[in-house]
Design an enzyme around this catalytic site. Structure first.
Site, PDB file in Angstrom:
ATOM      1  N   SER A   1       0.792  -1.213  -0.027  1.00  0.00           N
ATOM      2  CA  SER A   1       0.081   0.119  -0.069  1.00  0.00           C
ATOM      3  C   SER A   1       0.616   1.336   0.149  1.00  0.00           C
ATOM      4  O   SER A   1       1.564   1.578   1.212  1.00  0.00           O
ATOM      5  CB  SER A   1      -0.970  -0.123   1.165  1.00  0.00           C
TER       6      SER A   1
ATOM      7  N   HIS B   1      -1.146  -1.214  -4.134  1.00  0.00           N
ATOM      8  CA  HIS B   1      -2.305  -0.941  -3.549  1.00  0.00           C
ATOM      9  C   HIS B   1      -2.652   0.345  -3.330  1.00  0.00           C
ATOM     10  O   HIS B   1      -1.637   1.115  -2.812  1.00  0.00           O
ATOM     11  CB  HIS B   1      -2.510  -1.895  -2.166  1.00  0.00           C
TER      12      HIS B   1
ATOM     13  N   ASP C   1      -4.878   3.422  -2.030  1.00  0.00           N
ATOM     14  CA  ASP C   1      -6.129   3.942  -1.144  1.00  0.00           C
ATOM     15  C   ASP C   1      -6.580   5.242  -1.309  1.00  0.00           C
ATOM     16  O   ASP C   1      -5.967   6.368  -1.174  1.00  0.00           O
ATOM     17  CB  ASP C   1      -5.606   3.672   0.205  1.00  0.00           C
TER      18      ASP C   1
ATOM     19  N   MET D   1      -9.100   7.992  -0.696  1.00  0.00           N
ATOM     20  CA  MET D   1      -9.816   8.350   0.399  1.00  0.00           C
ATOM     21  C   MET D   1     -10.489   9.898   0.328  1.00  0.00           C
ATOM     22  O   MET D   1      -9.859  10.713  -0.468  1.00  0.00           O
ATOM     23  CB  MET D   1      -9.222   8.509   1.681  1.00  0.00           C
TER      24      MET D   1
ATOM     25  N   HIS E   1      -8.317   0.834  -4.089  1.00  0.00           N
ATOM     26  CA  HIS E   1      -9.411   0.473  -2.843  1.00  0.00           C
ATOM     27  C   HIS E   1      -9.921   2.009  -2.739  1.00  0.00           C
ATOM     28  O   HIS E   1      -9.433   2.792  -2.123  1.00  0.00           O
ATOM     29  CB  HIS E   1      -8.570  -0.110  -1.668  1.00  0.00           C
TER      30      HIS E   1
ATOM     31  N   MET F   1     -12.525   4.270  -0.671  1.00  0.00           N
ATOM     32  CA  MET F   1     -12.819   4.524   0.313  1.00  0.00           C
ATOM     33  C   MET F   1     -13.794   6.062   0.374  1.00  0.00           C
ATOM     34  O   MET F   1     -13.266   6.988   0.719  1.00  0.00           O
ATOM     35  CB  MET F   1     -12.035   4.381   1.530  1.00  0.00           C
TER      36      MET F   1
ATOM     37  N   MET G   1     -11.541  -5.740   5.437  1.00  0.00           N
ATOM     38  CA  MET G   1     -10.676  -4.813   6.285  1.00  0.00           C
ATOM     39  C   MET G   1     -10.315  -5.375   7.675  1.00  0.00           C
ATOM     40  O   MET G   1     -11.087  -5.827   8.303  1.00  0.00           O
ATOM     41  CB  MET G   1     -11.666  -3.547   6.503  1.00  0.00           C
TER      42      MET G   1
ATOM     43  N   ASP H   1      -6.361  -6.173   4.755  1.00  0.00           N
ATOM     44  CA  ASP H   1      -5.537  -4.876   4.764  1.00  0.00           C
ATOM     45  C   ASP H   1      -5.936  -4.199   5.967  1.00  0.00           C
ATOM     46  O   ASP H   1      -6.969  -4.002   6.528  1.00  0.00           O
ATOM     47  CB  ASP H   1      -6.660  -3.983   3.573  1.00  0.00           C
TER      48      ASP H   1
ATOM     49  N   SER I   1       2.691  -0.161   6.117  1.00  0.00           N
ATOM     50  CA  SER I   1       3.827   0.370   7.002  1.00  0.00           C
ATOM     51  C   SER I   1       4.906  -0.653   6.873  1.00  0.00           C
ATOM     52  O   SER I   1       6.274  -0.371   7.294  1.00  0.00           O
ATOM     53  CB  SER I   1       3.404   0.386   8.555  1.00  0.00           C
TER      54      SER I   1
HETATM   55  C1  DX5 Z   1      -6.383   1.594   5.511  1.00  0.00           C
HETATM   56  C2  DX5 Z   1      -5.996   1.453   4.197  1.00  0.00           C
HETATM   57  C3  DX5 Z   1      -4.724   0.450   4.240  1.00  0.00           C
HETATM   58  C4  DX5 Z   1      -3.644   1.037   4.856  1.00  0.00           C
HETATM   59  C5  DX5 Z   1      -2.843  -0.327   5.508  1.00  0.00           C
HETATM   60  O1  DX5 Z   1      -7.604   2.348   5.449  1.00  0.00           O
HETATM   61  O2  DX5 Z   1      -6.800   0.872   3.490  1.00  0.00           O
HETATM   62  O3  DX5 Z   1      -4.357   0.232   2.691  1.00  0.00           O
HETATM   63  O4  DX5 Z   1      -2.704   1.595   3.724  1.00  0.00           O
HETATM   64  O5  DX5 Z   1      -1.513   0.310   6.088  1.00  0.00           O
HETATM   65  P1  DX5 Z   1      -0.974  -0.616   7.207  1.00  0.00           P
HETATM   66  O6  DX5 Z   1      -0.328  -1.752   6.440  1.00  0.00           O
HETATM   67  O7  DX5 Z   1       0.018   0.287   7.733  1.00  0.00           O
HETATM   68  O8  DX5 Z   1      -1.997  -0.738   8.090  1.00  0.00           O
HETATM   69 ZN    ZN Z   2      -6.494  -0.135   1.404  1.00  0.00          ZN
END
Ligand code: DX5
Ligand code: ZN
Length: 225
Positions: free
Chosen positions: A7, A32, A34, A36, A65, A67, A136, A174, A197
């Site tokens: 990600s 990946h 994200d 948002m 992904h 959101m 999730m 995820d 991370s």
């Molecule tokens: C959270 C995201 C994840 C996030 C995961 O809402 O959808 O994809 O980047 O990050 P880590 O692996 O650090 O939890």
């Molecule tokens: Zn994600």
């Protein structure tokens, strides 16, 4: 096959291209991404222009992904930007069936996601029409959170149903995935693994290589049993 989807939320955006390249060189198959909107989740990240730039520079599979609220209105845009897979949230869609149809129509792979509080059974009616279920394993919205332990049973429940009905559906996890809990989610039945991370903090290439090597060993072990 186990697929790895680092990600980029945890990447250094000032050198995004080379960081993605590091994950690719170490064997990761997906990126990946994200998206948002500050409404469905509190934070705002990035959208189509960033995806378009990554697409122009990378042959990796772009695992988007969403959101965001009202995902159905944005399918064309994300497909046009170069997403290979578009995952939306069940909780965000008034008519999930219509969103699934729109993604198919755009010729992209379909992902459906549920938050930790949504009963797994709510996706059952859609499993015959999607390619991937994203369970999730943290509350969506932020990277760097701790894995919610109750997720393990939810992944196992989804895998049980999918297996029982002979459906060709991937299960993605995820949030909070680490070297410590990777076997837990694999054992539960996940086969597409997101990590932010655990990949981008520190040596991206070495971290990715660790997971890819681990998956190889895991699959070897599984074949033996
Ligand atoms: C959270 C995201 C994840 C996030 C995961 O809402 O959808 O994809 O980047 O990050 P880590 O692996 O650090 O939890
Ligand atoms: Zn994600």
């Amino acid at each position: 096959m186990i697929i790895f989807s680092p990600s980029i939320l945890a990447a250094d955006f000032n050198r995004l291209g080379s960081q993605i390249e590091d994950t690719k060189n170490a064997g990761a198959q997906y990126v990946h991404i994200d998206v948002m909107d500050g409404v469905f989740v509190p934070q705002i990240t990035f959208g189509e222009p960033v995806i378009r730039s990554i697409r122009a520079d990378s042959s990796l599979f772009l695992d988007v992904h969403l959101m965001i609220t009202d995902p159905g209105s944005h399918i064309q845009a994300f497909a046009g930007a170069g997403a290979d897979n578009i995952t939306f949230h069940l909780e965000a869609a008034r008519d999930p069936g219509a969103v699934i149809a729109a993604i198919r129509q755009a010729g992209r792979r379909v992902g459906l996601s549920i938050k930790p509080s949504t009963p797994v059974s709510e996706v059952y009616p859609f499993l015959d029409r999607i390619d991937m279920l994203l369970v999730m394993t943290v509350e969506p919205g932020f990277g760097g959170q701790k894995y919610i332990e109750a997720s393990t049973g939810r992944v196992a429940q989804a895998r049980g149903y999918i297996r029982e009905h002979g459906l060709p559906v991937d299960i993605e996890v995820d949030g909070g995935i680490t070297r410590e809990n990777i076997d837990t989610v694999l054992d539960a039945g996940a086969n597409v693994i997101v990590a932010g991370s655990a990949v981008y903090h520190g040596d991206t290439r070495a971290n990715t290589a660790y997971f890819m090597e681990h998956f190889k060993e895991y699959e070897k072990e599984r074949q033996r049993n």
